[in-house]
Design an enzyme around this catalytic site. Structure first.
Site, PDB file in Angstrom:
ATOM      1  N   CYS A   1       0.835  -1.206   0.000  1.00 61.63           N
ATOM      2  CA  CYS A   1       0.000   0.000   0.000  1.00 61.63           C
ATOM      3  C   CYS A   1       0.874   1.263   0.000  1.00 61.63           C
ATOM      4  CB  CYS A   1      -0.960  -0.030   1.182  1.00 61.63           C
ATOM      5  SG  CYS A   1      -2.293   1.154   1.031  1.00 61.63           S
TER       6      CYS A   1
ATOM      7  N   HIS B   1      -3.557  -5.475   1.315  1.00 61.23           N
ATOM      8  CA  HIS B   1      -2.834  -5.645   2.571  1.00 61.23           C
ATOM      9  C   HIS B   1      -2.782  -7.111   2.999  1.00 61.23           C
ATOM     10  CE1 HIS B   1      -2.467  -1.433   4.048  1.00 61.23           C
ATOM     11  NE2 HIS B   1      -3.494  -1.221   3.256  1.00 61.23           N
TER      12      HIS B   1
ATOM     13  N   GLU C   1      -1.170  -8.417   5.349  1.00 61.94           N
ATOM     14  CA  GLU C   1      -1.149  -8.554   6.818  1.00 61.94           C
ATOM     15  C   GLU C   1      -2.560  -8.506   7.396  1.00 61.94           C
ATOM     16  OE1 GLU C   1      -0.556  -5.816   5.238  1.00 61.94           O
ATOM     17  OE2 GLU C   1      -1.241  -4.075   6.387  1.00 61.94           O
TER      18      GLU C   1
END
Ligand SMILES: Nc1ncnc2c1ncn2[C@@H]1O[C@H](COP(=O)(O)OP(=O)(O)O)[C@@H](O)[C@H]1O
Ligand SMILES: [Mg+2]
Lengths: 738, 257, 81, 81
Positions: free
Chosen positions: B86, B203, B205
């Site tokens: 990002c 993302h 994560e």
């Protein structure tokens, strides 16, 4: 020198002025008057509301810190505390929707981290005028992007809230923002200037002429371009706030801070006087040392500036250097501007001259409180009764109309603009009854919701207040959570009008009673009066923020149907109650009657049953029945179903079909379970004396409801889903001329 | 393996990424402070999401001047693995470590939602754990994710198989509708020519634990681990045993070193 | 000395912001609006520099920091000596 | 006809973007930079309007759509007749 005009500009009465003179033993100078004026304003001093707010229960099993601090604190166990609070930013958001809403977020975030908590979630309650008006669309667009612009950048997820449309908000949009933070229980920080001789340190952004009130007064002193110079709207800097957060938490972790307070409304004035008053000390500061963004600022301006992203810290002198090192690491100013004294006075010097010398107790604790007259408004009688309208012939069509009403339609257009996942804790995303955060490394989690129904409060403010609490708790129950504590934002008109005061008093008493019933303390909140334009007030709008404890996050059910052929159970009872419903407003343009009845015992049992069923992992899907009634609640379970699963429900209640489908009777929850578990839920309900019945099954691509052998709703999920989904985005396409 | 997560002022997915690498993937992980010049001998560097310098001016435009970026550049030039997520991707573009630029999302709104991306090249250091053409469900959260490349660059990216992820629908079809931010050719992530620097807007994560709704993001981290272990000559065998740290609800203070 | 730098997207790059403004203006009845491009403006105050030096550093700053040459172009002028 | 409209925050209003750019430039060694303000620039192409009309509608557009007069101020000029 202080004449009637100056007093009027400072919103002080002659009596209040005389009182100030008595308290300080002489006439105040203009700066001192300004200080009293902001501290004794409705916003800081709660003049009109104090006597009523005392009725809220402030004790509870989980309570660590009740009202009176920057935010309330609850005990989460495992050494953790939840810190939470709500604020309104209504007026600024009308003037400058983006910055007004953005700084609203900024302000509430500081309230939370000033206590030593890391903000972990934001919720926003928004109310606008109807979307067919371009001005209202522009306000909504600005407000939502302001919240998103600030919260996303800061890195806090905005996990829930509500959006509601009504004509009464056209000139008075409401922007209420609630923040929830997590802290270590034994490392909380308070706004106390303890320790005579300790340093007073200013940290964060520089002071400019932002949002200084009492504007027009004494313009002579500020020169002709005063108006030009003093915008009432501040610009927020989320980037600086993020640095401020990290620096403050780091200084706190290293035990460098004795007391700390954010500079929100009334900036330096509020933080200096409150910190000293709470510690029973005084403070002496040198205004020349305050970091300033603009040249030639007067003491008045420096003290009353509402520049954002600033904090006041009290620290031991030998810790100052280390503290400054931390702030400089985060590229922030940290300047010693004074010290803590023992004389109970706030003293400020400017160019070597003593320009402020007033007792802090007088400013903070002696603000007059008024028991303003209250009178039942004449309209209450007129609207409380209504003739049941004739039932429309095609309820199947009405059903489609209902799901596409902006108040009931999908709010994704809003929350898609919010980062609702940052911090990787959000396990129940926006779109469910309450948001749920997991707590890394623990089995338990945290549920939260914001709720309010101003139409109910308009028709019957007391019951409106009660229902708001009950509904919020019910939303938590749908996540299997136990309510722990309440924060509230009370948005009303002009309290000097007896009719408004009556609404306020009634609503507060209703909320207080409900909180007693649910045994949850009110830990704080916010009162926003004067939400009126051209003499027309908004509907009374109490908004409740409640956080709840989820014992086991792995048991949290989904908001939508998960599988086919699962059993749909309705807890609670369908009654013939159409008063104050969205249906009545949407189809007949009537806002009349009494809001649905609320029986606390029934409500509590229904919630307990729901909670227990969830904890026993019997429940796949849970959703409460609220605005729009049973039919809309069932539809939402289909819309929120990952596979868009339909349902078939058969009802036999001896009531009007429209009331059955769209009536908003309280204390109802839809639970969905696999067959075997459904029977266990029924047994549980019997044990807890909760009315419950099988009403149908999930499955298929259609949504079908039968009433007494007649098919009254029969729609494909797809069609209704599209109507629900596109209702709000549809308005914004038009506005862009696409 | 040892990973470093860079902390810029305004980074806000730094701890999330740290959490995914250390607590979920079980790798040794450290924070790298933007003012430092020391990469602490990490095997892989991750530039996390967030709003470095508030994303004022342009996303990623100011962060690229940070002292640590000079080291990241050297590290990349020497073949070190660098992942930009990002805002990290935006910084890599601004720093010239990846080609192209980011424009504002086509609807001019911030977008936070789950999307599907298709693995277009599973033979990279960041995708070797993926199946060919695998569809991953991973969230995005950005304002400027509308990837731009002029036609020549696009052709070159295609030719060199540098397009690693494309926005697609649930079934893996690369459609206009799936391209929520308007990226050229549905591009969600690209790799440099040498194959050691990857940037993507979604993302991973946020999609590494079941409780958060998807574990598909792990594929990317696992691929990096596989690659590094292989490179270190330990084969695809067992990961190094790291003592699993105690996970706490409150993050450690980032930037306190 | 005060300089002004304007940064716009290159003509070949789509400018959705400008388009949105254009549509809004058309909706409001400003029929004469044909096209709108939206860019960024910077006003920089410099001290202790002469014209010559300014002419050196301003394009440098613009190229290196204020504009991304892949998608943007800039113009600049001295507005106050 | 082509007009250019510049919108800046009023001088007394905090400009976090400008401040951040300023700090970045100082860090990069441009010591002569004293202040930076960042604003928006619009280039609007109008058709079928004469100067008189442009002088009427441009400030109107700027005031109503492009700037929020509470915190921003604008300037405009005709850059192509
Ligand atoms: N302003 C908002 N911000 C974030 N989420 C929102 C907002 N408004 C609505 N939502 C989400 O949309 C969902 C539906 O809202 P609402 O119909 O008010 O729910 P309920 O009736 O259960 O309180 C909720 O999950 C809520 O979290
Ligand atoms: Mg609900």
């Amino acid at each position: 020198m202080i004449d009637e005009k100056i007093l009027a500009d400072h919103n002080l009465t002659r009596d209040e002025y005389e009182y100030i003179v008595k308290l300080i033993g002489r006439e105040p100078n203009l700066t001192e008057l300004g200080i009293f004026s902001v501290m004794w304003s409705e916003h800081c001093g709660y003049k009109s509301s104090k006597v009523y707010l005392k009725r809220f229960p402030t004790k509870g099993k989980y309570l660590i810190q009740g009202p009176g601090e920057n935010a309330g604190v609850l005990d989460l166990g495992d050494g953790l505390a939840v810190v939470f609070k709500i604020e309104s930013h209504n007026h600024p958001s009308y003037i400058e929707p983006y910055q007004g809403a953005a700084t609203g977020v900024g302000g509430i975030l500081r309230d939370i981290f000033t206590m030593g908590a890391r903000p972990v979630a934001v919720l926003d309650s928004l109310r606008f005028g109807p979307l067919d008006n371009p001005k209202n669309r522009a306000i909504m667009e600005g407000v939502v992007s302001g919240i998103s612009g600030y919260g996303n950048s800061f890195g806090v997820p905005t996990v829930g809230g509500e959006v509601y449309f009504h004509e009464c908000y056209s000139q008075n949009p409401l922007v209420n923002v609630c923040c929830v933070g997590l802290a270590e229980k034994d490392r909380l920080f308070f706004a106390r200037a303890q320790g005579v001789g300790n340093a007073v340190i200013y940290v964060g952004a520089k002071t400019g002429r932002d949002g200084i009130h009492g504007a027009t007064m004494a313009s002579a002193e500020f020169g002709k371009d005063t108006e030009q110079k003093r915008p009432n709207v501040q610009v927020g800097d989320p980037f600086k706030e993020k640095l401020l957060l990290e620096a403050c938490l780091e200084a706190m972790a290293k035990n460098l801070i004795v007391g700390i307070q954010d500079m929100g409304a009334a900036g330096l004035t509020c933080s200096t006087t409150e910190m000293a008053a709470k510690a029973g000390t005084g403070m002496e500061i040198n205004l020349d040392l305050v970091p300033q963004r603009e040249e030639g600022m007067s003491p008045y301006e420096i003290m009353l500036s509402e520049s954002q992203e600033r904090m006041l810290i009290v620290a031991e002198p030998d810790k100052v250097q280390e503290l400054q090192k931390i702030f400089s690491k985060w590229d922030l100013d940290a300047v010693v501007i004074g010290k803590v004294t023992d004389d109970g006075q706030l003293k400020a010097y400017f160019h070597g001259e003593l320009v402020i010398d007033i007792p802090v107790k007088a400013v903070v604790d002696l603000c007059p409180a008024y028991r303003r007259p209250a009178k039942t408004p004449a309209f209450i009688k007129k609207i409380s009764r209504f003739k049941m309208p004739e039932m429309p012939s095609d309820l199947n069509q009405v059903f489609l109309q209902m799901v596409a009403s902006p108040n009931l339609a999908d709010k994704e257009w809003v929350y898609r603009q919010y980062d609702h996942m940052v911090q990787v804790n959000t396990m129940v995303l926006p779109g469910a009854d309450s948001a749920v955060l997991r707590l890394k490394g623990l089995k338990k989690g945290l549920a939260m919701t914001l709720d309010g129904n101003s139409r109910y409060a308009y028709l019957n403010p007391r019951r409106g207040g009660q229902i708001a609490v009950a509904e919020a708790c019910r939303n938590l129950a749908c996540a299997g959570a136990m309510p722990m504590g309440v924060t509230n934002c009370l948005n009303f008109g002009n309290p000097e009008k007896p009719e408004i005061m009556w609404q306020f008093k009634e609503a507060v008493e209703g909320i207080a009673e409900a909180c007693h019933q649910f045994d949850i303390p009110v830990t704080g909140g916010n009162v926003s009066f004067y939400n009126e334009t051209e003499g027309k007030a908004i509907y009374p709008t109490p908004v409740l923020g409640i956080v709840g404890l989820v014992e086991d996050v792995s048991a949290v059910p989904s908001a939508g149907f998960l599988g086919n052929k699962e059993v749909i159970i309705l807890l609670g009872e369908n009654k013939e109650e159409l008063g104050g419903s969205e249906y009545l407003k949407l189809v007949f343009d009537e806002e009349k009657g009494q809001p649905p009845a609320l029986h606390f015992e029934t409500e509590k049992r229904v919630q307990e049953c729901c909670r227990q069923a969830i904890r026993q992992k019997l429940v796949r899907t849970a959703h409460d029945v609220s605005d729009g009634g049973l039919a809309v609640a069932l539809a939402e379970c289909s819309f929120k179903s990952p596979k868009k699963i339909g349902f078939e429900v058969k009802l036999n209640d001896q009531i009007r079909t429209d009331a059955l489908l769209f009536g908003e009777s309280q204390s109802r929850i839809i639970l969905v379970a696999k067959e075997k578990n459904a029977r266990k839920i029924m047994a549980l309900a019997r044990k807890l004396k909760v009315k419950a019945k099988f009403i149908g099954k999930t499955g298929g691509k259609k949504m079908v409801i039968w009433h007494k052998k007649k098919k009254v709703v029969d729609q494909t999920v797809e069609m209704a889903y599209n109507a629900w989904k596109n209702a709000i985005p549809g308005y914004f396409k038009i506005s862009k001329g696409e | 393996m040892k990973f470093g997560v860079v902390v810029f002022p305004g980074s806000n997915c730094d701890y999330d990424t740290f959490h995914a690498l250390q607590n979920v993937m079980g790798q040794e992980t450290v924070f790298l402070w933007h003012k430092d010049h020391d990469l602490q001998r990490v095997d892989g560097v991750v530039l996390p999401g967030g709003f470095s310098y508030g994303d004022y001016l342009r996303s990623g435009a100011i962060a690229r001047f940070s002292p640590i970026m000079a080291e990241v550049k050297k590290f990349a030039e020497a073949g070190g693995l660098v992942l930009g997520i990002c805002n990290g991707f935006q910084i890599l573009l601004e720093a010239g470590l990846l080609p192209g630029a980011m424009l504002r999302n086509k609807n001019l709104k911030f977008l936070c939602q789950h999307v599907h991306i298709r693995v277009e090249n599973q033979k990279t250091a960041f995708t070797n754990a993926a199946r060919k053409g695998q569809v991953l469900r991973i969230p995005i959260a950005h304002f400027d994710g509308n990837y731009y490349a002029d036609p020549e660059l696009l052709a070159e990216l295609e030719k060199n198989k540098q397009i690693v992820f494309r926005y697609c629908n649930e079934k893996g079809q690369v459609t206009e509708g799936a391209n929520v931010n308007g990226s050229v050719s549905n591009i969600a992530g690209i790799i440099n020519r040498e194959g050691n620097v990857l940037g993507l807007m979604p993302h991973p994560e946020r999609a590494s634990e079941k409780i958060l709704g998807s574990e598909d993001g792990r594929v990317i981290f696992q691929s990096m681990i596989n690659y590094l272990e292989k490179k270190a000559g330990r084969g695809k065998k067992k990961a190094t045993k790291v003592v699993k740290p105690k996970v706490t609800p409150l993050p450690p203070l980032i930037g306190t070193f | 000395m005060k300089v002004r730098i304007l940064v716009f997207l290159k003509p070949s790059v789509l400018d959705p912001q400008g388009q949105t403004v254009r549509n809004a203006l058309l909706t409001l009845g400003y029929k004469s609006v044909k096209d709108v491009r939206q860019g960024k403006a910077f006003e920089i105050e410099l001290e202790n520099v002469d014209r010559l030096e300014a002419e050196k550093i301003i394009p440098e700053i613009a190229d290196k920091v204020l504009a991304n040459p892949i998608i943007e172009k800039f113009t600049w002028e001295i507005i106050e000596a």
